[in-house]
Scaffold this active site. Structure first.
Site, PDB file in Angstrom:
ATOM      1  N   CYS A 104     100.207 -43.591  72.852  1.00 48.39           N
ATOM      2  CA  CYS A 104     101.079 -42.813  71.802  1.00 48.39           C
ATOM      3  C   CYS A 104     102.051 -41.737  73.106  1.00 48.39           C
ATOM      4  O   CYS A 104     103.069 -41.685  72.091  1.00 48.39           O
ATOM      5  CB  CYS A 104      99.505 -41.476  71.699  1.00 48.39           C
ATOM      6  SG  CYS A 104      97.972 -42.041  72.370  1.00 48.39           S
ATOM      7  N   SER A 122      85.927 -47.108  69.533  1.00 50.15           N
ATOM      8  CA  SER A 122      87.132 -47.947  68.394  1.00 50.15           C
ATOM      9  C   SER A 122      87.291 -49.247  67.771  1.00 50.15           C
ATOM     10  O   SER A 122      87.400 -49.943  68.583  1.00 50.15           O
ATOM     11  CB  SER A 122      88.107 -46.896  68.668  1.00 50.15           C
ATOM     12  OG  SER A 122      89.504 -47.167  67.978  1.00 50.15           O
ATOM     13  N   ALA A 123      87.466 -49.080  66.178  1.00 49.83           N
ATOM     14  CA  ALA A 123      87.494 -50.895  66.385  1.00 49.83           C
ATOM     15  C   ALA A 123      88.027 -51.290  66.617  1.00 49.83           C
ATOM     16  O   ALA A 123      88.147 -52.649  67.449  1.00 49.83           O
ATOM     17  CB  ALA A 123      86.756 -51.371  64.753  1.00 49.83           C
ATOM     18  N   HIS A 124      90.048 -50.889  67.008  1.00 45.89           N
ATOM     19  CA  HIS A 124      91.213 -52.210  66.987  1.00 45.89           C
ATOM     20  C   HIS A 124      91.339 -52.117  68.427  1.00 45.89           C
ATOM     21  O   HIS A 124      91.894 -53.166  69.123  1.00 45.89           O
ATOM     22  CB  HIS A 124      92.139 -51.439  66.413  1.00 45.89           C
ATOM     23  CG  HIS A 124      92.796 -49.973  66.971  1.00 45.89           C
ATOM     24  ND1 HIS A 124      93.118 -49.893  67.850  1.00 45.89           N
ATOM     25  CD2 HIS A 124      92.016 -48.665  67.127  1.00 45.89           C
ATOM     26  CE1 HIS A 124      93.828 -48.698  68.325  1.00 45.89           C
ATOM     27  NE2 HIS A 124      93.495 -48.162  67.675  1.00 45.89           N
ATOM     28  N   THR A 149      84.659 -41.122  51.424  1.00 48.28           N
ATOM     29  CA  THR A 149      84.006 -42.369  51.096  1.00 48.28           C
ATOM     30  C   THR A 149      84.506 -43.564  52.279  1.00 48.28           C
ATOM     31  O   THR A 149      85.830 -43.531  52.697  1.00 48.28           O
ATOM     32  CB  THR A 149      85.439 -43.396  49.544  1.00 48.28           C
ATOM     33  OG1 THR A 149      84.998 -42.068  48.474  1.00 48.28           O
ATOM     34  CG2 THR A 149      84.257 -44.441  49.179  1.00 48.28           C
ATOM     35  N   ASN A 153      91.957 -45.496  79.855  1.00 51.36           N
ATOM     36  CA  ASN A 153      92.855 -46.209  79.345  1.00 51.36           C
ATOM     37  C   ASN A 153      94.359 -47.019  79.709  1.00 51.36           C
ATOM     38  O   ASN A 153      94.463 -47.815  79.574  1.00 51.36           O
ATOM     39  CB  ASN A 153      93.658 -46.033  78.044  1.00 51.36           C
ATOM     40  CG  ASN A 153      93.806 -44.295  78.249  1.00 51.36           C
ATOM     41  OD1 ASN A 153      93.132 -43.178  78.231  1.00 51.36           O
ATOM     42  ND2 ASN A 153      95.174 -44.533  77.455  1.00 51.36           N
ATOM     43  N   GLN A 169      88.131 -47.443  75.633  1.00 58.76           N
ATOM     44  CA  GLN A 169      87.914 -49.133  76.465  1.00 58.76           C
ATOM     45  C   GLN A 169      86.837 -49.749  76.655  1.00 58.76           C
ATOM     46  O   GLN A 169      87.798 -50.438  77.475  1.00 58.76           O
ATOM     47  CB  GLN A 169      89.658 -47.902  77.842  1.00 58.76           C
ATOM     48  CG  GLN A 169      90.228 -47.380  77.165  1.00 58.76           C
ATOM     49  CD  GLN A 169      91.475 -48.674  76.418  1.00 58.76           C
ATOM     50  OE1 GLN A 169      90.879 -49.774  76.713  1.00 58.76           O
ATOM     51  NE2 GLN A 169      91.947 -47.750  75.932  1.00 58.76           N
ATOM     52  N   GLY A 191      88.417 -43.228  66.297  1.00 50.83           N
ATOM     53  CA  GLY A 191      88.436 -42.702  67.908  1.00 50.83           C
ATOM     54  C   GLY A 191      89.114 -41.169  67.984  1.00 50.83           C
ATOM     55  O   GLY A 191      88.016 -41.174  68.092  1.00 50.83           O
ATOM     56  N   THR A 192      89.694 -40.985  67.896  1.00 49.74           N
ATOM     57  CA  THR A 192      90.947 -39.744  67.972  1.00 49.74           C
ATOM     58  C   THR A 192      90.055 -39.163  67.345  1.00 49.74           C
ATOM     59  O   THR A 192      89.211 -37.233  67.541  1.00 49.74           O
ATOM     60  CB  THR A 192      91.887 -39.706  67.398  1.00 49.74           C
ATOM     61  OG1 THR A 192      92.580 -40.461  68.474  1.00 49.74           O
ATOM     62  CG2 THR A 192      92.508 -38.295  67.809  1.00 49.74           C
TER      63      THR A 192
HETATM   64  N1  PLP Z   1      90.878 -42.491  73.924  1.00 45.19           N
HETATM   65  C1  PLP Z   1      90.857 -44.054  74.547  1.00 45.19           C
HETATM   66  C2  PLP Z   1      90.753 -43.655  75.739  1.00 45.19           C
HETATM   67  C3  PLP Z   1      92.407 -44.868  73.838  1.00 45.19           C
HETATM   68  O1  PLP Z   1      92.584 -45.689  75.213  1.00 45.19           O
HETATM   69  C4  PLP Z   1      92.091 -44.428  72.629  1.00 45.19           C
HETATM   70  C5  PLP Z   1      93.521 -45.325  71.892  1.00 45.19           C
HETATM   71  O2  PLP Z   1      93.900 -44.921  72.399  1.00 45.19           O
HETATM   72  C6  PLP Z   1      91.312 -43.357  71.834  1.00 45.19           C
HETATM   73  C7  PLP Z   1      91.087 -42.279  72.407  1.00 45.19           C
HETATM   74  C8  PLP Z   1      92.056 -43.180  71.205  1.00 45.19           C
HETATM   75  O3  PLP Z   1      91.514 -44.204  69.484  1.00 45.19           O
HETATM   76  P1  PLP Z   1      92.247 -45.096  68.059  1.00 45.19           P
HETATM   77  O4  PLP Z   1      93.226 -45.759  68.246  1.00 45.19           O
HETATM   78  O5  PLP Z   1      91.259 -45.208  67.538  1.00 45.19           O
HETATM   79  O6  PLP Z   1      91.925 -42.902  67.677  1.00 45.19           O
END
Ligand code: PLP
Length: 394
Positions: A329, A202-204, A240, A154, A182, A76-77
Site C-alpha cells: 500500500c 488473508s487468502a491472497h 452475503t 511484511n 504474512q 485481512g484489513t
Molecule cells: N497485514 C499484513 C501484515 C499484510 O502484509 C497485509 C497485506 O499486505 C495486510 C494486513 C492486509 O491484508 P489484505 O490485503 O487482505 O487486506
C-alpha cells in the site's frame, strides 16, 4: 505473454501470490452454475452453504482451531479493523508495535482521533524489528483492553516471539490479537498451543484469491460486530458471503499447509542464497531485519546506499522484474517506510530499500535472472548520484 503467465521475475509474493490452480478449480463451479446464496433454505443454496462450511473446516485445521472459531471477512484489513475498533468501542488503552501494518496502525490513529477515549501505546522495536517482552509487560495498564502485535512483519520478515507475548497478555487478563497475514501458510501457526484470542488471515498471501480473509475468534471471546445487516456468519459479520472466494481460500490453505515444511526449507535456501549473492556483488548494501530462523522464509530486504528504492524498482520493472519498496500500500508513497524508521535505519538508507519476496514458484533461475540485472542497476543509479560521488569504494 498472456495475463495468466507469471511475470518473468516475480519477487513480490509478500504483496500477493499467484492463485493456485487447484483453488481456481475449486472456485469455478461457484462462479458459474452453483450460484446459490448460502443463506437460502432450498437444496441448491444448501450446497453452497456446505461448501462454505467445508472451507471453514480447512481454514480452522490449518491453524489448529475449531471451525466455529473462524469468521470469514472481506480481507485481512477488514479483520484487523474489526478487532481493533470493536475491542476498544468503549475506549481504553491499546498496545501495539511501531512496525505493524498500516491496517493496524492507521486504525489505532483513527481511534485516537475519534474522541472515544482510546489511548494507544506504540511499542518500540530493536534494530532487527523485535518487540521486547519486558517492554510489553511494562506497558500494560489497568485500562488496557487489547494488545495487537503482528506474527511476522511484511517488510522485513521479522517473526515476533509471539508465544511469549501472548502469554504475557494472558497472565494479565488482556485480550491478544495478532495479524498473522504474512505467517499463515508459511510458518507454523497454532492457536491451540499459543494463547491468542484473535488472529487475522488473508487468502491472497498463500495462493488463495484476493478480497477474502478471516478472523479467528477464540471460543468464549466476544467481539461486537463491525458490519450490521443479515445474519451471516452467525450474526458476527453481515453481508452475503464471497462463496467462491471462501472456497478458494479453503483449498489454498489446505495445499499450503500440506507443502509448508518442505516449502519452508526450499525458500530458506533461496532466501539465504539471494542474501549472500547481493552481499557479495553489490557494495554498500545492508540487509534489513534478522537472519536465520527469526525471519520469514521468503523475505529479503536490502537498503542500497545513495540511491532511491523507487528508481531501482522502475529499472527492475523495465527488465521484467517485480519487487517492492515497502508494503504494497505504501510503495506508491514517497514517505520512507515506517518499519525501517522504527528500526532506526537512517532516513537516506530507508529511502534506498527494496523488498524481494519469494514464494512457491520462485526458483534459483529467478535469482540468477535478478542478479544479472540488479548490480548493474544499482551501479548505474550510483553513477548518477551526487551522494555517491565522493565515495571511492563503490
Ligand atoms: N497485514 C499484513 C501484515 C499484510 O502484509 C497485509 C497485506 O499486505 C495486510 C494486513 C492486509 O491484508 P489484505 O490485503 O487482505 O487486506
Amino acid at each position: 505473454m498472456s495475463s495468466t503467465q507469471k511475470p518473468l521475475l516475480y519477487f513480490d509474493n509478500a504483496a500477493t501470490t499467484v492463485l493456485r490452480p487447484e483453488a481456481l478449480d475449486a472456485m469455478m463451479p461457484y462462479l458459474t452454475g452453483q450460484y446459490g446464496n448460502p443463506s437460502g433454505i432450498y437444496k441448491f443454496a444448501r450446497e453452497a452453504r456446505k461448501a462454505v462450511e467445508q472451507a471453514r473446516e480447512q481454514v480452522a485445521k490449518a491453524i489448529s482451531a475449531e471451525a466455529r472459531e473462524i469468521v470469514f471477512t472481506g480481507s485481512g484489513t477488514e479483520a484487523n479493523n474489526w478487532v481493533l475498533s470493536c475491542a476498544a468501542q468503549k475506549g481504553g488503552h491499546i498496545i501495539t508495535a511501531a512496525t505493524e501494518h498500516h491496517a493496524v496502525i492507521y486504525v489505532c490513529e483513527a481511534l485516537e482521533k475519534q474522541g472515544v477515549g482510546v489511548e494507544v501505546t506504540y511499542l518500540p522495536v530493536d534494530a532487527m524489528g523485535f518487540v521486547s517482552p519486558d517492554d510489553l509487560r511494562a506497558a500494560i495498564r489497568p485500562d488496557t483492553v487489547l494488545i495487537s502485535i503482528m506474527w511476522a512483519n511484511n517488510e522485513i520478515g521479522t517473526i515476533q516471539p509471539i508465544a511469549e507475548l501472548a502469554a504475557i497478555a494472558r497472565e494479565n487478563n488482556v485480550l491478544f490479537h495478532t495479524d498473522a497475514v504474512q505467517a499463515v501458510g508459511h510458518i507454523a501457526v497454532n492457536t491451540e498451543s499459543i494463547p491468542v484470542d484473535f488472529l487475522t488471515l488473508s487468502a491472497h498471501k498463500f495462493g488463495g484469491p484476493k478480497g477474502v480473509g478471516a478472523l479467528y475468534i477464540r471460543k468464549g471471546r466476544r467481539l461486537a460486530s463491525l458490519l450490521y445487516g443479515g445474519a451471516q456468519e452467525k450474526n458476527r459479520r453481515a453481508g452475503t458471503e464471497n462463496v467462491a472466494g471462501i472456497i478458494g481460500m479453503g483449498a489454498a490453505i489446505e495445499l499450503a499447509e500440506a507443502e509448508r515444511v518442505a516449502e519452508y526449507n526450499r525458500l530458506v535456501g533461496l532466501r539465504d542464497s539471494l542474501i549472500k549473492r547481493i552481499e557479495e556483488s553489490v557494495p554498500k548494501a545492508t540487509l534489513n531485519g534478522p537472519r536465520g530462523m527469526d525471519r520469514l522464509p521468503g523475505n529479503v530486504n536490502f537498503s542500497f546506499d545513495y540511491i532511491e528504492g523507487e528508481s531501482v524498482l522502475l529499472l527492475l520493472d523495465m527488465q521484467g522484474c517485480c519487487a517492492s519498496s515497502g508494503s504494497a500500500c505504501s510503495s506508491a508513497s514517497l514517505e520512507p517506510s515506517h518499519v525501517l524508521m522504527a528500526l532506526g535505519v537512517p532516513h537516506e538508507k530507508a529511502h534506498g530499500s527494496i523488498r524481494f519476496s519469494m514464494g512457491k514458484d520462485s526458483t534459483h533461475a529467478d535469482i540468477d535472472g535478478l542478479m544479472e540485472v540488479l548490480p548493474k542497476i544499482v551501479k548505474q543509479l550510483r553513477d548518477m548520484s551526487p551522494l555517491a560521488e565522493d565515495d571511492k569504494e563503490i
